[in-house]
Design an enzyme around this catalytic site. Structure first.
Site, PDB file in Angstrom:
ATOM      1  N   GLN A   1       1.531  -5.600  -5.296  1.00 21.43           N
ATOM      2  CA  GLN A   1       0.975  -4.930  -6.485  1.00 21.43           C
ATOM      3  C   GLN A   1       2.035  -4.172  -7.290  1.00 21.43           C
ATOM      4  OE1 GLN A   1      -1.870  -5.495  -7.723  1.00 21.43           O
ATOM      5  NE2 GLN A   1      -2.897  -6.474  -5.996  1.00 21.43           N
TER       6      GLN A   1
ATOM      7  N   LYS B   1       1.035 -12.832  -9.277  1.00 24.67           N
ATOM      8  CA  LYS B   1       0.619 -11.510  -9.766  1.00 24.67           C
ATOM      9  C   LYS B   1       1.612 -10.956 -10.780  1.00 24.67           C
ATOM     10  CE  LYS B   1      -1.607 -10.249  -5.372  1.00 24.67           C
ATOM     11  NZ  LYS B   1      -3.023 -10.441  -5.602  1.00 24.67           N
TER      12      LYS B   1
ATOM     13  N   ASP C   1       5.163  -4.151   1.354  1.00 21.21           N
ATOM     14  CA  ASP C   1       4.287  -5.121   0.693  1.00 21.21           C
ATOM     15  C   ASP C   1       4.260  -4.755  -0.789  1.00 21.21           C
ATOM     16  OD1 ASP C   1       2.212  -6.439  -0.501  1.00 21.21           O
ATOM     17  OD2 ASP C   1       0.728  -5.998   1.062  1.00 21.21           O
TER      18      ASP C   1
ATOM     19  N   HIS D   1      -3.906  -4.047   2.692  1.00 25.27           N
ATOM     20  CA  HIS D   1      -4.623  -5.293   2.420  1.00 25.27           C
ATOM     21  C   HIS D   1      -4.697  -6.077   3.734  1.00 25.27           C
ATOM     22  CE1 HIS D   1      -5.066  -9.417   0.809  1.00 25.27           C
ATOM     23  NE2 HIS D   1      -5.474  -8.869  -0.329  1.00 25.27           N
TER      24      HIS D   1
ATOM     25  N   CYS E   1     -10.287  -6.955   0.145  1.00 20.01           N
ATOM     26  CA  CYS E   1      -9.498  -7.169   1.381  1.00 20.01           C
ATOM     27  C   CYS E   1      -9.026  -5.851   1.986  1.00 20.01           C
ATOM     28  CB  CYS E   1      -8.325  -8.107   1.126  1.00 20.01           C
ATOM     29  SG  CYS E   1      -8.837  -9.733   0.589  1.00 20.01           S
TER      30      CYS E   1
HETATM   31  N1  7TS Z   1      -0.917  -7.311  -0.407  1.00 22.99           N
HETATM   32  C1  7TS Z   1      -1.534  -6.667  -1.411  1.00 22.99           C
HETATM   33  C2  7TS Z   1      -1.317  -5.198  -1.595  1.00 22.99           C
HETATM   34  C3  7TS Z   1      -2.367  -7.381  -2.272  1.00 22.99           C
HETATM   35  O1  7TS Z   1      -2.971  -6.741  -3.271  1.00 22.99           O
HETATM   36  C4  7TS Z   1      -2.566  -8.772  -2.067  1.00 22.99           C
HETATM   37  C5  7TS Z   1      -3.502  -9.584  -2.903  1.00 22.99           C
HETATM   38  C6  7TS Z   1      -1.864  -9.385  -1.022  1.00 22.99           C
HETATM   39  C7  7TS Z   1      -1.062  -8.626  -0.208  1.00 22.99           C
HETATM   40  C8  7TS Z   1      -1.958 -10.858  -0.779  1.00 22.99           C
HETATM   41  O2  7TS Z   1      -1.342 -11.581  -1.795  1.00 22.99           O
HETATM   42  P1  7TS Z   1      -1.400 -13.171  -1.820  1.00 22.99           P
HETATM   43  O3  7TS Z   1      -0.806 -13.540  -3.127  1.00 22.99           O
HETATM   44  O4  7TS Z   1      -0.608 -13.657  -0.658  1.00 22.99           O
HETATM   45  O5  7TS Z   1      -2.852 -13.548  -1.704  1.00 22.99           O
HETATM   46  N2  7TS Z   1      -4.487  -8.825  -3.563  1.00 22.99           N
HETATM   47  C9  7TS Z   1      -5.567  -9.335  -4.182  1.00 22.99           C
HETATM   48  C10 7TS Z   1      -6.475  -8.520  -4.871  1.00 22.99           C
HETATM   49  O6  7TS Z   1      -6.375  -7.309  -4.986  1.00 22.99           O
HETATM   50  N3  7TS Z   1      -7.453  -9.291  -5.368  1.00 22.99           N
HETATM   51  O7  7TS Z   1      -7.207 -10.568  -5.041  1.00 22.99           O
HETATM   52  C11 7TS Z   1      -6.032 -10.611  -4.291  1.00 22.99           C
END
Ligand code: 7TS
Length: 419
Positions: free
Chosen positions: A216, A239, A213, A136, A377
């Site tokens: 997910q 999430k 990371d 990501h 992303c």
């Molecule tokens: N890493 C992964 C694998 C992710 O899927 C996401 C967000 C992030 C980092 C960033 O997370 P945040 O909470 O700091 O924004 N993924 C997604 C998605 O798949 N659709 O919207 C956000």
């Protein structure tokens, strides 16, 4: 009581306990564009159960005060709840102590913290930051920024045709110059589950620090940082049924202790003079300013809730829905699914041979079906695969097989509609 989650196809239509779980989520009971909402955008953010909403309301109605500084009762209560949340998180990921848990705004902020604080202190010209091609942007751009500042270089583990990490040449990539290996546990684009234990072990063998990371995975499978053997791990509360604006950086005590501060301000200092300051131990050293107190309390409530649902059951259910969707979408005329078949996280990305994913996703929205259409992303990988974007359905334990069946019908209609 019977198993709260049924993971065989169509069993959910006979599952009163699963219906009970859905009733914990007020937002799910609405129509969108005249149809019952089907919420399949859980990889972007999940919905919040009543237990989490109640915890937030209870905090603001009864205990709201700033933490760690009051000599009054509300402040002491807020502090106790906030620190209880930290201990809850430590238990949830099996950290050795709450001191290994740093609260952040989310995964993105946790990665930036480590990139700037740890990377800023320890990367030097010629060092290598090893990533994978399926990261990501949050687990790529912060490393680019610190690489530019320090002269370190980025290197990438490639993928196989199936969308798995190609580890056949790992030895030639994971050289002694590698100071840090950062990788996603589950790809938010392909659904691939990466071999985290093996990757952390291989990193350790060359003296590199590992960063998982877990954005997910944290809400979908049981995480055990000690079993993973990672140095750092990050995830986002939103999430996994908690509010937005709260997330976690786990850091192994020995690594966290070496890391200098990133942001300066209140809460993180021991003593300040006009020209200098001394800092607290971890984790306070990394939590400058008033934290997201309510968010942390909501995160602890979400973890309690997920535990009552059953973390193994959640994983089995999400994976079963994803596998079912993956196999069935591939059967519909015009569609192609992406990523490995199994094992996979609870999501499926797919494309139609002629309909742009944005048009397809908008069509689905008109039927009450919330998908995500876009580059998720993952622009470098999309570009490499020759895709402008994809549609993605991502599941959680409150989703049902019959909702997947309704999605399949809508996708078949879309094929006719756009033909
Ligand atoms: N890493 C992964 C694998 C992710 O899927 C996401 C967000 C992030 C980092 C960033 O997370 P945040 O909470 O700091 O924004 N993924 C997604 C998605 O798949 N659709 O919207 C956000």
């Amino acid at each position: 009581m019977s198993d709260p989650i049924h993971n065989t196809a169509h069993a959910d239509s006979h599952a009163p306990s699963l219906k009970m779980l859905r009733s914990d989520f007020p937002i799910l009971h609405q129509t969108v564009n005249g149809a019952p909402l089907i919420y399949f955008d859980n990889a972007a953010t999940t919905q919040k159960p009543r237990a989490v909403l109640d915890a937030l309301l209870h905090y603001y109605e009864n205990d709201n005060a700033n933490v760690h500084r009051g000599l009054h009762t509300l402040s002491n209560r807020a502090t106790a709840s906030f620190e209880h949340a930290r201990a809850r998180v430590a238990q949830f990921v099996n950290a050795t102590s709450p001191e290994e848990i740093v609260f952040t705004r989310g995964t993105t902020e946790a990665i930036n913290l480590v990139a700037h604080a740890w990377g800023g202190a320890f990367f030097k010209s010629g060092d290598v930051i090893l990533l994978t091609e399926m990261e990501h942007h949050s687990n790529l751009v912060p490393w680019q920024l610190i690489a530019q500042k320090t002269g370190a270089q980025l290197r990438f583990i490639p993928l196989t045709e199936d969308g798995l990490l190609d580890l056949s040449n790992l030895e030639s990539l994971l050289t002694p110059e590698v100071k840090l290996l950062a990788f996603t546990h589950i790809s938010n684009f392909l659904g691939t589950i990466n071999p985290a234990v093996e990757l952390c072990r291989r990193a350790r063998a060359v003296g590199a620090v590992s960063f998982v990371d877990a954005a997910q995975s944290a809400g979908h499978l049981r995480l055990d940082v000690q079993a993973l053997g990672c140095d750092f791990l990050a995830f986002s509360g939103h999430k996994m049924c908690a509010p937005t604006g709260i997330g976690v950086l786990y850091g192994r005590a020995a690594v966290l202790e070496q890391m200098p501060p990133w942001q300066g301000g209140g809460e993180m200092i021991l003593s300040v003079r006009y020209d200098s300051a001394t800092y607290k131990q971890a984790p306070a050293r990394f939590e400058a300013g008033t934290p997201n107190i309510a968010g942390a309390i909501g995160l602890a409530a979400a973890m309690d809730y997920l535990e009552t649902v059953g973390r193994e059951e959640i994983q089995a259910h999400d994976e079963a829905l994803a596998l079912y969707a993956y196999e069935q979408i591939a059967q519909i005329d015009g569609y192609r699914v992406l990523g490995p078949r199994s094992p996979r996280g609870g999501l499926v990305s797919f494309v139609h041979e002629s309909v742009h994913p944005h048009d397809l996703t908008s069509y689905c929205d008109q039927k009450g079906l919330a998908l995500r259409g876009g580059h998720h992303c993952n622009q470098p990988l999309m570009r490499k695969m020759g895709l402008p974007s994809t549609s993605r359905a991502s599941f959680y334990f409150y989703n049902t097989h019959s909702e997947v069946d309704q999605m399949l019908a809508i996708l078949a209609q879309a094929h006719q509609f756009f033909a």
